[in-house]
Design an enzyme around this catalytic site. Structure first.
Site, short mmCIF file in Angstrom:
data_model
loop_
_atom_site.label_atom_id
_atom_site.label_comp_id
_atom_site.label_asym_id
_atom_site.label_seq_id
_atom_site.Cartn_x
_atom_site.Cartn_y
_atom_site.Cartn_z
N HIS A 1 48.30 -77.05 27.48
CA HIS A 1 49.34 -76.26 27.73
C HIS A 1 49.93 -76.75 29.05
O HIS A 1 49.98 -75.93 30.18
CB HIS A 1 48.75 -75.03 27.82
CG HIS A 1 50.08 -73.78 27.55
ND1 HIS A 1 49.93 -72.76 26.75
CD2 HIS A 1 51.02 -73.68 28.16
CE1 HIS A 1 50.86 -72.24 26.72
NE2 HIS A 1 51.75 -72.65 27.56
N GLN A 2 50.12 -78.13 29.29
CA GLN A 2 50.88 -78.46 30.50
C GLN A 2 52.27 -78.94 30.61
O GLN A 2 52.85 -79.48 31.38
CB GLN A 2 49.99 -79.91 30.89
CG GLN A 2 50.38 -81.11 29.89
CD GLN A 2 49.79 -82.48 30.48
OE1 GLN A 2 48.29 -82.44 30.51
NE2 GLN A 2 50.24 -83.11 31.42
N ALA A 3 52.97 -78.49 29.41
CA ALA A 3 54.32 -78.98 29.00
C ALA A 3 55.30 -78.40 30.33
O ALA A 3 56.24 -78.73 30.86
CB ALA A 3 54.77 -78.57 27.85
N GLU B 1 43.44 -71.16 22.10
CA GLU B 1 43.68 -71.88 23.20
C GLU B 1 42.82 -71.16 24.50
O GLU B 1 42.44 -71.64 25.42
CB GLU B 1 44.82 -72.35 23.72
CG GLU B 1 45.86 -71.33 24.24
CD GLU B 1 47.12 -71.94 24.59
OE1 GLU B 1 47.65 -71.68 25.78
OE2 GLU B 1 47.80 -72.60 23.61
N ILE C 1 64.91 -74.27 26.01
CA ILE C 1 64.03 -75.57 25.68
C ILE C 1 64.49 -76.50 24.65
O ILE C 1 64.70 -77.65 24.81
CB ILE C 1 62.52 -75.20 25.55
CG1 ILE C 1 61.88 -74.49 26.96
CG2 ILE C 1 61.79 -76.53 25.42
CD1 ILE C 1 60.59 -73.98 26.80
N ASP D 1 50.69 -79.31 22.54
CA ASP D 1 50.45 -78.69 23.73
C ASP D 1 49.85 -77.19 23.88
O ASP D 1 49.59 -76.85 24.89
CB ASP D 1 51.59 -78.80 24.76
CG ASP D 1 51.45 -78.49 26.00
OD1 ASP D 1 50.53 -79.10 26.61
OD2 ASP D 1 51.97 -77.62 26.68
N THR E 1 55.10 -77.61 21.28
CA THR E 1 54.93 -77.43 22.78
C THR E 1 55.37 -75.78 22.93
O THR E 1 55.62 -75.27 24.01
CB THR E 1 55.74 -78.08 23.58
OG1 THR E 1 57.23 -78.18 23.32
CG2 THR E 1 55.13 -79.68 23.67
N SER E 2 55.33 -74.78 21.98
CA SER E 2 55.86 -73.58 21.97
C SER E 2 54.67 -72.64 22.13
O SER E 2 54.19 -72.32 23.37
CB SER E 2 56.89 -73.29 20.80
OG SER E 2 57.98 -73.76 21.07
N ARG E 3 54.22 -72.13 20.88
CA ARG E 3 53.11 -71.30 20.67
C ARG E 3 52.18 -71.68 19.71
O ARG E 3 52.29 -71.98 18.57
CB ARG E 3 53.45 -69.89 20.54
CG ARG E 3 54.02 -69.20 21.62
CD ARG E 3 53.19 -68.85 22.84
NE ARG E 3 53.63 -68.18 23.97
CZ ARG E 3 53.86 -68.88 24.98
NH1 ARG E 3 53.89 -70.07 25.18
NH2 ARG E 3 54.46 -68.16 26.22
#
Length: 332
Positions: A295-297, A263, A155, A258, A232-234
């Site tokens: 979390h939609q990436a 979450e 990524i 994200d 957008t990772s964790r």
């Protein structure tokens, strides 16, 4: 042979049903997440399939072993939520999807960044109210900016290529610098150097014990004043309390996330009629310069197709041959 899915959403099921046709597995879907509260519901299954917020700790694995489960399949790349040592001790295979359309996550990262710096989310709402004024909508060019990328796996490399296409100066930190990225012009530096020199910082690394809260008060203080940070990772890579303070002091001018460290209590649920008790996420969402997506990436047709195909293929190989052809898929 039965596979039980946890945290299974309606939008995932058509993909798994479609790609299950060659295998003929019996697929059972639970929308609840896996944890001690539900693990006893597992019966007569060769495999369970879990996602990022399922809790597969030693206690859960012990029950799964008693139930005869032989495979834990993660339909994601990260595996920080699984006790691999416990699985190995119980003789349970653990497999994952090491990559699924890395471009999906990289492109979403780009979308979040552009949304923040060009204020397109504000423009959308403003124009719908017939307000066509440009006051407060001033942005800045990506061209010529220094982009700091933490982690150049699949990524991270995809995001590097996108930023190079925008004419950015791309610098990166990774424990294992990539020679191909160097050939493209990516400059590898220490973690501290990247923090100090970047106008925009994007996180693209897995969560480990070593990098938990890597973006903390000390790291934020090293960054340029007015930096943009995208994750957008964790969620656990960022100390939420510290980044809130950095937003208040204007050390961080833009934040796009994200993922969020708590979450599992929020994401993938419709809480529009509920009172959210998490003060940190409420505070983050109150900032006009913060963008949160749930979390939609990864959430594209291409990615969901790859996730279903790789997951079912791995289970099929392990169930029939007790091995998996792709070593990168296997964790235990």
């Amino acid at each position: 042979m039965k596979i039980i899915f946890f945290s299974a959403k309606p939008y995932e099921r058509p993909f798994f049903n479609k790609y299950n046709e060659p295998y003929g597995f019996e697929l059972v879907y639970f929308e609840t997440h896996l944890g001690p509260h539900i693990v006893n519901a597992v019966e007569n299954a060769i495999a369970i399939c879990v996602f990022v917020n399922d809790k597969v700790n030693a206690a859960v694995i012990s029950v799964l072993a008693e139930k005869g489960v032989k495979i834990i399949a993660l339909r994601c790349a990260g595996y920080n939520n699984v006790d691999l040592d416990a699985a190995k001790a119980q003789g349970i295979h653990v497999c994952r999807v090491p990559e699924y359309s890395p471009e999906a996550v990289a492109e979403h990262t780009t979308a979040m960044l552009l949304t923040l710096i060009r204020k397109t989310h504000k423009a959308y709402n403003r124009v719908r109210e017939q307000n066509f004024a440009l006051n407060g909508m001033l942005g800045f060019n990506l061209y010529g900016k220094t982009i700091g990328i933490i982690g150049t796996g699949k990524i991270g490399k995809a995001f590097c290529r996108i930023m190079l296409g925008f004419g950015c100066n791309v610098i990166a930190y990774d424990l294992l610098p990539d020679l191909h990225m160097k050939a493209l012009g990516i400059q590898y530096m220490s973690f501290e150097e990247v923090l100090k020199k970047a106008d925009i910082i994007s996180l693209h690394c897995p969560l480990t014990q070593e990098n938990h809260y890597m973006i903390n008060k000390a790291a934020l203080a090293m960054m340029k004043k007015g930096v943009a940070v995208i994750n957008t990772s964790r969620g656990g890579l960022i100390n939420t309390v510290d980044v809130i303070q950095a937003l208040k002091s204007k050390q961080v001018a833009y934040l796009g996330i994200d993922v969020y460290e708590q979450e599992e209590q929020l994401f993938f649920k419709d809480l529009s009629g509920s009172i959210i008790e998490d003060d940190n996420i409420q505070r983050l969402m109150s900032f006009p310069n913060v963008l949160v997506t749930a979390h939609q990436a990864y959430f594209t047709e291409e990615a969901l197709s790859q996730i279903a195909q790789v997951t079912l293929g791995s289970i099929g190989q392990l169930a029939n041959e007790n091995q998996c052809a792709d070593a990168s898929v296997m964790l235990v």
